[in-house]
Design a protein around this motif. Sequence first.
Motif, PDB file in Angstrom:
ATOM      1  N   ASP A  17       7.757  -4.477  23.639  1.00  0.00           N
ATOM      2  CA  ASP A  17       6.460  -3.444  24.132  1.00  0.00           C
ATOM      3  C   ASP A  17       6.883  -2.883  25.420  1.00  0.00           C
ATOM      4  N   GLN A  18       7.171  -3.935  26.399  1.00  0.00           N
ATOM      5  CA  GLN A  18       7.349  -3.433  27.742  1.00  0.00           C
ATOM      6  C   GLN A  18       8.543  -2.316  27.651  1.00  0.00           C
ATOM      7  N   LYS A  20       9.469  -0.495  25.306  1.00  0.00           N
ATOM      8  CA  LYS A  20       8.995   0.752  24.676  1.00  0.00           C
ATOM      9  C   LYS A  20       8.235   1.903  25.765  1.00  0.00           C
ATOM     10  N   TYR A  21       7.121   1.062  26.510  1.00  0.00           N
ATOM     11  CA  TYR A  21       6.658   1.970  27.383  1.00  0.00           C
ATOM     12  C   TYR A  21       7.455   2.249  28.563  1.00  0.00           C
ATOM     13  N   SER A  24       9.530   5.495  27.289  1.00  0.00           N
ATOM     14  CA  SER A  24       8.779   6.691  26.808  1.00  0.00           C
ATOM     15  C   SER A  24       7.732   7.241  27.923  1.00  0.00           C
ATOM     16  N   GLU A  25       8.094   6.680  29.393  1.00  0.00           N
ATOM     17  CA  GLU A  25       7.214   7.178  30.235  1.00  0.00           C
ATOM     18  C   GLU A  25       7.321   8.741  30.394  1.00  0.00           C
ATOM     19  N   ARG A  32       3.966   9.494  21.973  1.00  0.00           N
ATOM     20  CA  ARG A  32       3.501   8.404  22.408  1.00  0.00           C
ATOM     21  C   ARG A  32       2.561   7.763  21.412  1.00  0.00           C
ATOM     22  N   LEU A  36       3.804   4.424  19.850  1.00  0.00           N
ATOM     23  CA  LEU A  36       3.184   3.188  20.188  1.00  0.00           C
ATOM     24  C   LEU A  36       1.818   3.120  19.841  1.00  0.00           C
ATOM     25  N   SER A  40      -0.186   3.551  27.360  1.00  0.00           N
ATOM     26  CA  SER A  40       0.302   3.149  28.395  1.00  0.00           C
ATOM     27  C   SER A  40       0.337   1.620  28.264  1.00  0.00           C
ATOM     28  N   VAL A  41       1.265   1.076  29.391  1.00  0.00           N
ATOM     29  CA  VAL A  41       1.347  -0.299  29.336  1.00  0.00           C
ATOM     30  C   VAL A  41      -0.104  -1.091  29.774  1.00  0.00           C
ATOM     31  N   HIS A  44      -2.475  -1.088  26.786  1.00  0.00           N
ATOM     32  CA  HIS A  44      -2.017  -2.069  26.207  1.00  0.00           C
ATOM     33  C   HIS A  44      -2.645  -3.505  26.533  1.00  0.00           C
TER      34      HIS A  44
END
Length: 327
Positions: A17-18, A20-21, A24-25, A32, A36, A40-41, A44
Amino acid sequence: MDDKTKFAIAKHVPLADQIKYVISEGWDSQYRKKHLKYGSVMEHLMNRLTEPYMPKKEYNGVPVPAATTGNTSALYYATQSAGVLLPAVTTSILSQLVALGAPQLPPNQRIVTQAELLQASEVAEGEPIPAAAPSVDVDLKNNRKFALILSFSDSLLAPVSFTDAVVPYVQGQLEAAANNATDAFIVNLMESGGTAAASIAAALSAFVGDLRTACWIGRPDTLASLQDAANPNIGPRGGVYKTLPAISSLAVPAGKLILQDATRIAVFDGPQMVDRSQEASIIMDTAPTIDMSATLHTFQQSMTALRIIKYADAKVIAAPQIITLAS
Protein backbone atom coordinates in the motif's frame (compact mmCIF):
# COMPACT_ATOMS: atom_id res chain seq x y z
CA MET A 1 6.51 14.58 7.73
CA ASP A 2 8.42 13.92 10.94
CA ASP A 3 10.21 10.65 11.80
CA LYS A 4 7.49 9.60 14.26
CA THR A 5 4.86 9.79 11.54
CA LYS A 6 7.10 7.93 9.07
CA PHE A 7 7.65 5.10 11.54
CA ALA A 8 3.88 4.94 12.22
CA ILE A 9 3.22 4.63 8.48
CA ALA A 10 5.91 1.96 8.10
CA LYS A 11 4.45 -0.01 11.01
CA HIS A 12 0.76 0.17 10.16
CA VAL A 13 0.61 0.53 6.36
CA PRO A 14 1.68 -2.58 4.38
CA LEU A 15 4.58 -2.06 1.99
CA ALA A 16 2.37 -2.81 -1.03
CA ASP A 17 0.00 0.00 0.00
CA GLN A 18 2.91 2.37 0.65
CA ILE A 19 4.10 1.70 -2.91
CA LYS A 20 0.63 2.45 -4.29
CA TYR A 21 0.46 5.78 -2.48
CA VAL A 22 3.91 6.99 -3.53
CA ILE A 23 3.33 5.90 -7.14
CA SER A 24 -0.01 7.73 -7.28
CA GLU A 25 1.11 11.05 -5.79
CA GLY A 26 0.70 12.85 -9.11
CA TRP A 27 -2.67 11.31 -10.06
CA ASP A 28 -5.97 13.15 -9.96
CA SER A 29 -8.66 12.19 -7.44
CA GLN A 30 -10.58 9.98 -9.90
CA TYR A 31 -7.64 7.67 -10.44
CA ARG A 32 -6.93 7.60 -6.72
CA LYS A 33 -10.53 6.67 -5.88
CA LYS A 34 -10.51 4.03 -8.58
CA HIS A 35 -7.35 2.27 -7.45
CA LEU A 36 -6.99 3.10 -3.75
CA LYS A 37 -9.35 2.83 -0.78
CA TYR A 38 -8.06 6.05 0.75
CA GLY A 39 -6.99 9.32 -0.84
CA SER A 40 -3.58 9.41 0.86
CA VAL A 41 -1.30 7.40 3.09
CA MET A 42 -2.29 9.61 6.03
CA GLU A 43 -5.94 8.80 5.43
CA HIS A 44 -5.01 5.15 5.42
CA LEU A 45 -3.09 5.62 8.63
CA MET A 46 -5.94 7.47 10.35
CA ASN A 47 -8.52 5.06 8.87
CA ARG A 48 -10.88 7.79 7.72
CA LEU A 49 -11.50 9.92 4.64
CA THR A 50 -10.78 13.65 4.73
CA GLU A 51 -12.69 14.55 1.59
CA PRO A 52 -16.45 14.03 1.19
CA TYR A 53 -17.68 11.86 -1.64
CA MET A 54 -18.58 13.94 -4.69
CA PRO A 55 -21.13 12.27 -7.01
CA LYS A 56 -20.38 12.37 -10.72
CA LYS A 57 -22.26 15.04 -12.70
CA GLU A 58 -24.63 13.76 -15.35
CA TYR A 59 -23.36 14.46 -18.87
CA ASN A 60 -26.01 15.43 -21.42
CA GLY A 61 -23.74 16.14 -24.40
CA VAL A 62 -23.51 14.30 -27.69
CA PRO A 63 -22.02 10.83 -27.19
CA VAL A 64 -18.68 10.10 -28.85
CA PRO A 65 -17.10 6.76 -29.73
CA ALA A 66 -15.13 5.14 -26.93
CA ALA A 67 -11.38 5.62 -27.14
CA THR A 68 -9.49 2.47 -28.06
CA THR A 69 -5.93 1.54 -28.87
CA GLY A 70 -6.98 1.57 -32.52
CA ASN A 71 -8.39 5.11 -32.81
CA THR A 72 -6.31 6.87 -30.12
CA SER A 73 -3.14 4.80 -29.71
CA ALA A 74 -1.16 7.84 -28.48
CA LEU A 75 -3.28 7.90 -25.30
CA TYR A 76 -2.29 4.43 -24.23
CA TYR A 77 0.72 2.96 -22.48
CA ALA A 78 1.62 -0.66 -22.90
CA THR A 79 0.18 -2.69 -20.04
CA GLN A 80 2.28 -4.93 -17.81
CA SER A 81 1.66 -8.64 -18.16
CA ALA A 82 1.47 -10.81 -15.07
CA GLY A 83 4.68 -12.50 -14.01
CA VAL A 84 8.25 -11.26 -14.36
CA LEU A 85 11.34 -13.44 -14.64
CA LEU A 86 13.76 -12.24 -11.97
CA PRO A 87 17.13 -13.49 -10.67
CA ALA A 88 17.00 -16.10 -7.93
CA VAL A 89 16.20 -14.79 -4.45
CA THR A 90 15.84 -16.46 -1.06
CA THR A 91 13.72 -15.57 1.95
CA SER A 92 15.29 -13.14 4.41
CA ILE A 93 17.51 -14.82 7.02
CA LEU A 94 16.25 -12.32 9.58
CA SER A 95 12.60 -13.30 9.16
CA GLN A 96 13.44 -17.01 9.22
CA LEU A 97 15.42 -16.62 12.46
CA VAL A 98 12.46 -14.79 14.01
CA ALA A 99 10.20 -17.68 12.96
CA LEU A 100 12.58 -20.09 14.72
CA GLY A 101 12.40 -18.12 17.98
CA ALA A 102 15.12 -15.45 17.83
CA PRO A 103 14.45 -12.79 20.52
CA GLN A 104 13.30 -9.54 18.93
CA LEU A 105 14.65 -6.40 20.58
CA PRO A 106 14.47 -2.75 19.57
CA PRO A 107 17.75 -0.81 19.75
CA ASN A 108 19.08 0.07 23.22
CA GLN A 109 17.03 -2.60 24.98
CA ARG A 110 18.91 -5.10 27.13
CA ILE A 111 18.16 -8.68 28.14
CA VAL A 112 19.60 -10.77 30.97
CA THR A 113 22.12 -13.29 29.68
CA GLN A 114 24.67 -15.61 31.21
CA ALA A 115 27.53 -17.66 29.83
CA GLU A 116 26.52 -20.93 31.50
CA LEU A 117 23.84 -22.37 33.75
CA LEU A 118 24.18 -21.86 37.48
CA GLN A 119 24.37 -24.83 39.82
CA ALA A 120 23.83 -25.02 43.54
CA SER A 121 26.56 -26.62 45.68
CA GLU A 122 26.50 -28.90 48.66
CA VAL A 123 27.40 -26.81 51.70
CA ALA A 124 28.82 -28.21 54.93
CA GLU A 125 27.32 -27.06 58.20
CA GLY A 126 28.76 -23.68 59.17
CA GLU A 127 30.35 -23.05 55.76
CA PRO A 128 29.48 -19.93 53.71
CA ILE A 129 27.00 -20.39 50.87
CA PRO A 130 28.42 -19.53 47.41
CA ALA A 131 26.65 -16.81 45.39
CA ALA A 132 26.28 -16.19 41.66
CA ALA A 133 24.17 -14.02 39.42
CA PRO A 134 23.56 -13.67 35.68
CA SER A 135 24.93 -10.62 33.94
CA VAL A 136 22.95 -7.93 32.09
CA ASP A 137 24.46 -7.76 28.64
CA VAL A 138 22.91 -7.82 25.19
CA ASP A 139 21.71 -4.58 23.64
CA LEU A 140 21.36 -3.44 20.04
CA LYS A 141 22.96 -0.01 20.06
CA ASN A 142 22.44 1.05 16.46
CA ASN A 143 19.39 1.82 14.39
CA ARG A 144 21.07 0.23 11.37
CA LYS A 145 19.67 1.53 8.09
CA PHE A 146 19.84 -0.24 4.73
CA ALA A 147 18.66 1.78 1.73
CA LEU A 148 18.56 1.86 -2.05
CA ILE A 149 17.07 4.10 -4.75
CA LEU A 150 15.56 2.34 -7.78
CA SER A 151 14.44 4.11 -10.95
CA PHE A 152 11.48 2.92 -13.02
CA SER A 153 10.05 4.05 -16.35
CA ASP A 154 6.98 6.26 -15.97
CA SER A 155 5.14 4.05 -18.46
CA LEU A 156 5.38 1.14 -16.02
CA LEU A 157 3.89 3.21 -13.20
CA ALA A 158 1.25 4.99 -15.30
CA PRO A 159 -2.38 4.66 -14.11
CA VAL A 160 -3.37 2.33 -16.95
CA SER A 161 -0.53 -0.01 -15.97
CA PHE A 162 -1.43 0.13 -12.27
CA THR A 163 -2.54 -3.49 -12.10
CA ASP A 164 -2.06 -6.44 -9.79
CA ALA A 165 1.04 -7.32 -11.85
CA VAL A 166 2.86 -4.00 -11.40
CA VAL A 167 2.70 -3.52 -7.62
CA PRO A 168 4.00 -7.03 -6.76
CA TYR A 169 6.84 -6.50 -9.26
CA VAL A 170 7.85 -3.15 -7.73
CA GLN A 171 7.41 -4.50 -4.20
CA GLY A 172 9.49 -7.57 -5.04
CA GLN A 173 12.32 -5.40 -6.36
CA LEU A 174 12.34 -3.17 -3.28
CA GLU A 175 12.03 -5.99 -0.73
CA ALA A 176 14.68 -8.11 -2.44
CA ALA A 177 17.11 -5.17 -2.38
CA ALA A 178 16.52 -4.63 1.35
CA ASN A 179 16.68 -8.34 2.20
CA ASN A 180 19.90 -8.85 0.23
CA ALA A 181 21.52 -6.11 2.32
CA THR A 182 20.34 -7.44 5.69
CA ASP A 183 21.27 -11.03 4.73
CA ALA A 184 24.81 -9.97 3.84
CA PHE A 185 25.06 -8.13 7.18
CA ILE A 186 23.78 -11.13 9.18
CA VAL A 187 26.14 -13.61 7.47
CA ASN A 188 29.13 -11.30 7.96
CA LEU A 189 28.17 -10.89 11.64
CA MET A 190 28.02 -14.67 12.12
CA GLU A 191 31.30 -15.28 10.30
CA SER A 192 33.17 -12.57 12.21
CA GLY A 193 31.81 -13.72 15.57
CA GLY A 194 31.79 -17.45 14.89
CA THR A 195 34.21 -20.32 15.45
CA ALA A 196 35.71 -22.24 12.54
CA ALA A 197 35.03 -25.98 12.36
CA ALA A 198 36.63 -28.53 10.05
CA SER A 199 33.63 -30.85 9.94
CA ILE A 200 29.98 -31.13 10.90
CA ALA A 201 30.82 -33.58 13.68
CA ALA A 202 33.42 -31.16 15.10
CA ALA A 203 30.91 -28.31 14.97
CA LEU A 204 28.25 -30.28 16.84
CA SER A 205 30.80 -31.28 19.48
CA ALA A 206 32.15 -27.73 20.02
CA PHE A 207 28.80 -25.91 19.78
CA VAL A 208 28.34 -23.52 22.72
CA GLY A 209 24.63 -22.86 22.22
CA ASP A 210 21.65 -25.14 22.76
CA LEU A 211 21.58 -27.80 20.04
CA ARG A 212 17.84 -28.29 20.65
CA THR A 213 17.16 -24.80 19.25
CA ALA A 214 19.97 -24.68 16.68
CA CYS A 215 19.59 -24.39 12.92
CA TRP A 216 21.74 -24.74 9.81
CA ILE A 217 22.22 -21.86 7.35
CA GLY A 218 23.69 -22.47 3.91
CA ARG A 219 23.36 -21.92 0.17
CA PRO A 220 20.78 -24.01 -1.73
CA ASP A 221 23.50 -26.06 -3.45
CA THR A 222 25.31 -26.62 -0.14
CA LEU A 223 22.15 -27.87 1.57
CA ALA A 224 21.37 -30.13 -1.40
CA SER A 225 24.80 -31.78 -1.04
CA LEU A 226 23.93 -32.83 2.53
CA GLN A 227 21.12 -35.15 1.44
CA ASP A 228 21.77 -38.84 1.98
CA ALA A 229 19.90 -41.95 3.06
CA ALA A 230 19.99 -40.91 6.71
CA ASN A 231 18.91 -37.32 5.93
CA PRO A 232 16.42 -37.41 3.04
CA ASN A 233 14.53 -34.26 4.09
CA ILE A 234 17.23 -31.68 3.36
CA GLY A 235 17.47 -29.91 0.00
CA PRO A 236 17.87 -26.58 -1.83
CA ARG A 237 14.75 -25.13 -0.18
CA GLY A 238 15.95 -26.00 3.32
CA GLY A 239 14.26 -28.70 5.33
CA VAL A 240 15.67 -30.74 8.21
CA TYR A 241 19.21 -32.06 8.64
CA LYS A 242 20.12 -34.22 11.64
CA THR A 243 16.67 -33.24 13.06
CA LEU A 244 17.59 -29.51 13.00
CA PRO A 245 15.84 -27.01 10.67
CA ALA A 246 17.83 -25.57 7.77
CA ILE A 247 17.65 -22.04 6.34
CA SER A 248 18.44 -21.65 2.64
CA SER A 249 20.17 -18.38 1.74
CA LEU A 250 22.19 -17.21 -1.26
CA ALA A 251 24.07 -14.83 1.05
CA VAL A 252 26.19 -17.63 2.56
CA PRO A 253 29.53 -18.24 0.79
CA ALA A 254 29.81 -21.40 -1.29
CA GLY A 255 31.05 -24.42 0.66
CA LYS A 256 30.21 -22.86 4.03
CA LEU A 257 27.62 -24.15 6.50
CA ILE A 258 26.64 -22.18 9.61
CA LEU A 259 25.35 -23.78 12.81
CA GLN A 260 23.55 -21.09 14.82
CA ASP A 261 21.38 -21.22 17.93
CA ALA A 262 18.27 -19.40 16.68
CA THR A 263 17.19 -18.43 20.21
CA ARG A 264 20.58 -16.93 21.07
CA ILE A 265 20.92 -14.23 18.46
CA ALA A 266 19.08 -11.01 19.28
CA VAL A 267 17.53 -9.32 16.25
CA PHE A 268 15.75 -6.09 15.39
CA ASP A 269 13.50 -6.66 12.37
CA GLY A 270 12.55 -3.03 11.88
CA PRO A 271 10.12 -1.25 9.56
CA GLN A 272 10.45 -0.69 5.83
CA MET A 273 9.66 2.72 4.37
CA VAL A 274 9.28 3.69 0.74
CA ASP A 275 9.32 7.18 -0.80
CA ARG A 276 9.02 8.58 -4.34
CA SER A 277 10.28 11.42 -6.51
CA GLN A 278 9.72 12.35 -10.16
CA GLU A 279 11.95 15.42 -9.99
CA ALA A 280 15.18 13.95 -8.64
CA SER A 281 18.74 14.22 -9.88
CA ILE A 282 20.49 10.93 -9.10
CA ILE A 283 24.01 9.60 -9.54
CA MET A 284 23.28 6.04 -10.68
CA ASP A 285 25.53 3.16 -9.68
CA THR A 286 24.19 0.94 -12.46
CA ALA A 287 22.30 1.25 -15.79
CA PRO A 288 20.61 3.09 -17.51
CA THR A 289 23.54 5.53 -17.50
CA ILE A 290 26.81 4.33 -19.00
CA ASP A 291 29.00 6.87 -17.25
CA MET A 292 28.59 6.19 -13.51
CA SER A 293 29.47 9.82 -12.74
CA ALA A 294 26.63 11.14 -14.94
CA THR A 295 23.45 12.47 -13.37
CA LEU A 296 20.05 10.93 -14.10
CA HIS A 297 17.31 13.57 -14.22
CA THR A 298 14.08 11.67 -13.63
CA PHE A 299 11.72 14.36 -14.98
CA GLN A 300 13.73 14.87 -18.15
CA GLN A 301 14.06 11.14 -18.82
CA SER A 302 10.43 10.23 -17.88
CA MET A 303 11.43 8.09 -14.91
CA THR A 304 10.31 7.76 -11.31
CA ALA A 305 12.72 7.15 -8.41
CA LEU A 306 11.57 4.98 -5.50
CA ARG A 307 13.64 4.83 -2.32
CA ILE A 308 13.37 2.02 0.21
CA ILE A 309 14.81 2.17 3.72
CA LYS A 310 14.95 -0.90 5.95
CA TYR A 311 15.92 -0.75 9.64
CA ALA A 312 17.46 -3.91 11.07
CA ASP A 313 20.14 -5.06 13.49
CA ALA A 314 21.39 -8.20 15.21
CA LYS A 315 23.79 -9.31 17.92
CA VAL A 316 25.15 -12.81 18.42
CA ILE A 317 24.74 -14.12 21.97
CA ALA A 318 26.13 -17.65 21.50
CA ALA A 319 28.90 -17.93 18.89
CA PRO A 320 27.94 -20.00 15.84
CA GLN A 321 30.05 -22.71 14.23
CA ILE A 322 31.30 -21.92 10.70
CA ILE A 323 31.91 -25.19 8.86
CA THR A 324 33.99 -25.47 5.70
CA LEU A 325 32.75 -28.50 3.80
CA ALA A 326 35.09 -30.62 1.74
CA SER A 327 34.60 -30.05 -2.00
